[in-house]
Enzyme design. Structure first.
Site, short mmCIF file in Angstrom:
data_model
loop_
_atom_site.label_atom_id
_atom_site.label_comp_id
_atom_site.label_asym_id
_atom_site.label_seq_id
_atom_site.Cartn_x
_atom_site.Cartn_y
_atom_site.Cartn_z
N CYS A 1 -32.77 9.85 3.31
CA CYS A 1 -32.05 8.73 2.70
C CYS A 1 -31.36 7.81 3.70
CB CYS A 1 -31.04 9.25 1.68
SG CYS A 1 -31.80 10.10 0.30
N SER B 1 -30.81 13.52 4.50
CA SER B 1 -30.96 14.98 4.59
C SER B 1 -31.72 15.37 5.84
CB SER B 1 -31.70 15.50 3.36
OG SER B 1 -30.88 15.34 2.22
N THR C 1 -31.73 11.80 -10.93
CA THR C 1 -31.23 10.74 -10.05
C THR C 1 -32.31 10.05 -9.21
OG1 THR C 1 -30.71 12.45 -8.43
CG2 THR C 1 -28.89 11.66 -9.82
N THR D 1 -26.48 21.07 -0.24
CA THR D 1 -26.54 19.61 -0.27
C THR D 1 -25.16 18.97 -0.17
OG1 THR D 1 -26.49 19.56 -2.68
CG2 THR D 1 -28.65 19.59 -1.64
N ARG E 1 -26.65 24.47 -3.00
CA ARG E 1 -25.28 24.50 -2.50
C ARG E 1 -25.17 23.97 -1.08
NH1 ARG E 1 -23.83 29.17 0.31
NH2 ARG E 1 -25.51 30.70 0.50
N HIS F 1 -23.43 6.57 0.81
CA HIS F 1 -24.69 6.98 0.19
C HIS F 1 -24.38 7.62 -1.16
CE1 HIS F 1 -28.59 8.51 -0.58
NE2 HIS F 1 -28.21 9.78 -0.50
N GLU G 1 -38.98 7.28 2.51
CA GLU G 1 -39.58 8.61 2.47
C GLU G 1 -40.70 8.63 1.42
OE1 GLU G 1 -37.68 11.85 0.36
OE2 GLU G 1 -38.69 10.62 -1.11
N ASN H 1 -30.34 7.35 -7.56
CA ASN H 1 -30.36 7.45 -6.10
C ASN H 1 -31.65 6.83 -5.57
OD1 ASN H 1 -30.29 8.15 -3.42
ND2 ASN H 1 -30.37 10.36 -3.75
#
Lengths: 129, 347
Positions: free
Chosen positions: B112, B298, B153, B203, B201, B236, B81, B268
């Site tokens: 991801c 995502s 992250t 995620t 919230r 992940h 990405e 991450n």
């Protein structure tokens, strides 16, 4: 885009140099005529990606485009086949950058080409202890 | 049946990981933006000023091809990405650096999980007989908006896999996989925007947990496998907590996930996250070990893989630097240097 860069991209990405078909000498950057025996029978050859530092210096005022990397090391590296390369040394602790240190080639961003914004990639070396 | 399994068996023939040299302790981010404390992870891996997804993908891919002992591939797919160009493939630059021209080349995008998606597509191409081997890369230089929670992250790194027909030198069989997707707006970046946005919230439960649990449970239901069949599991890793939580919910133990759990040390790495976790596991796995890998992207989706380590793993030792050695070969930087490296300063 820098046309010269595009034409030389295999040299910059893969260390493609020359090998003399008659005497076996190898050269980087590539040559049209063997510097050893004068033969014009030369072919592309990928150079070894490892070598040793012959000499080096540290630049605190680098050329435009390299400011974010200052201070940076420039070195002459003797590849395992004897060919010599002027190159940047990256990702290496200060006390590891010394004459005789083993190094390995990596591909990195060199600079961004003027207003066109094209990214110029090329070889640099990392010290491998 | 939702299970994806190639008729001609496809296997990992070689792999390579890449973790940049620089580490930013999350105490540095907290010091600048909160006046103290730390993030959920200890450090994150930071690409140098002269690194990007192209350069890191080339390094990982070179290692993977060296281990595979292959000189040509029929596909070079980069899942990322953080493409250096909005229009101009990352994959053609990587292919040129690998000396590959008679090949498919494409950049895959799915936040991801783009790296594991590349693995699935190449498994299919190999399985159908269209290509002998291909290289799938998951790599990112993830960016978090300065001061945002993501900045703790969002990190750089990833891994590459040469996937080809299973033979006696193969490292690991890609036995089967499942995918699960839905339209879920947990995290996004619109065109021309520099940093992604997220709905905090969203995620967790409706995104990460729902999708990973769905892909893994489908894999279990359709293969008859259960958590105890696997020596290792890799999930992940957007932060240190989520992979542990989802592993527990699915019935895995800490012992099964600890080898591939890298978020506390490197953060991450987005599309590189589960592929590099798998590389860390393969560095230590033995023939016969089964590995479950489940990515999450995502937007949202998850790919779950059942991977079986083969005898060929024994020939790979010492061929490439291990993930562990890449974690050790590092140096800490402060927030100022990080800002300079990742182009966060206005001149």
């Amino acid at each position: 885009m820098a046309i010269q860069y595009w034409r030389r991209r295999d040299r910059y990405y893969r260390l493609v140099g020359s090998r003399c078909k008659d005497c076996g000498d190898e050269f980087f950057p590539p040559v049209y005529k063997c510097k050893g025996c004068g033969s014009e029978h030369v072919a592309d050859k990928e150079m070894p990606r490892t070598g040793r530092i012959v000499t080096y210096t540290q630049l605190h005022e680098p050329l435009p485009g390299f400011e974010a990397q200052a201070p940076l090391y420039l070195a002459v590296v003797k590849l395992d086949n004897g060919a010599r390369v002027l190159t940047q040394i990256v990702d290496s602790p200060d006390d590891s950058v010394r004459t005789g240190a083993k190094v390995e080639a990596t591909v990195r961003r060199m600079r961004v080409d003027g207003e066109s914004g094209q990214i110029i990639y090329g070889y640099k070396f990392v010290v491998r202890s | 049946m939702h299970l994806m399994q190639s008729k001609n068996r496809a296997a990992i023939l070689g792999y390579g990981a890449y973790v940049p040299y620089y580490r930013l302790p999350t105490t540095e981010i907290a010091r600048v933006w909160k006046g103290g404390g730390s993030g959920p992870n200890v450090e994150k891996a930071v690409a140098a000023a002269d690194e990007d997804t192209v350069t890191m993908a080339i390094e990982a891919a070179r290692q993977a091809m060296k281990m595979a002992g292959t000189e040509s591939v029929g596909a070079v797919f980069v899942g990322t990405e953080s493409k250096p160009y909005a229009v101009k493939p990352t994959s053609t630059i990587v292919a040129q650096a690998l000396g590959q021209h008679h090949t498919l080349a494409a950049d895959l995008e799915f936040a991801c999980k783009a790296g594991t998606e590349a693995m699935q597509v190449i498994t299919g191409l190999v399985g159908s007989g269209m290509i002998e081997a291909g290289i799938a890369i998951g790599m990112d230089t993830a960016q978090g908006r300065p001061g945002d929670d993501l900045e703790y992250t969002a990190a750089s790194g990833g891994a590459a896999y040469v996937i080809g027909r299973k033979d006696r030198s193969a490292v690991a069989l890609i036995d089967c996989s499942t995918s699960y997707v839905s339209d879920t707006g947990d995290f996004w970046r619109r065109a021309h925007e520099r940093y992604p946005r997220h709905l905090s919230r969203f995620t967790g439960e409706p995104a990460y947990f729902h999708h990973i649990e769905s892909s893994v449970k489908t894999l279990f239901e359709e293969t008859g496998h259960k958590p105890s069949d696997f020596k290792y599991a890799v999930f992940h890793q957007p932060n240190p907590r989520f992979p542990v939580e989802v592993a527990t919910r699915l019935g895995f133990t800490m012992e099964q996930i600890k080898t591939g759990l890298l978020n506390p040390m490197i953060g991450n790495t987005y599309a590189g996250s589960s592929p590099i976790g798998l590389a860390a596991v393969l560095d230590e796995a033995r023939p016969g070990d089964k590995i479950l890998m489940a990515s999450f992207g995502s937007g949202a989706g998850s790919d779950a893989f059942c991977i079986e380590v083969l005898e060929g793993i024994t020939r790979t030792r010492g061929v490439n630097p291990t993930v562990k050695s890449m974690l050790e070969r590092s140096t800490k930087i402060d927030y100022s240097t990080y800002s300079k490296f990742r182009d966060k300063l206005q001149k």
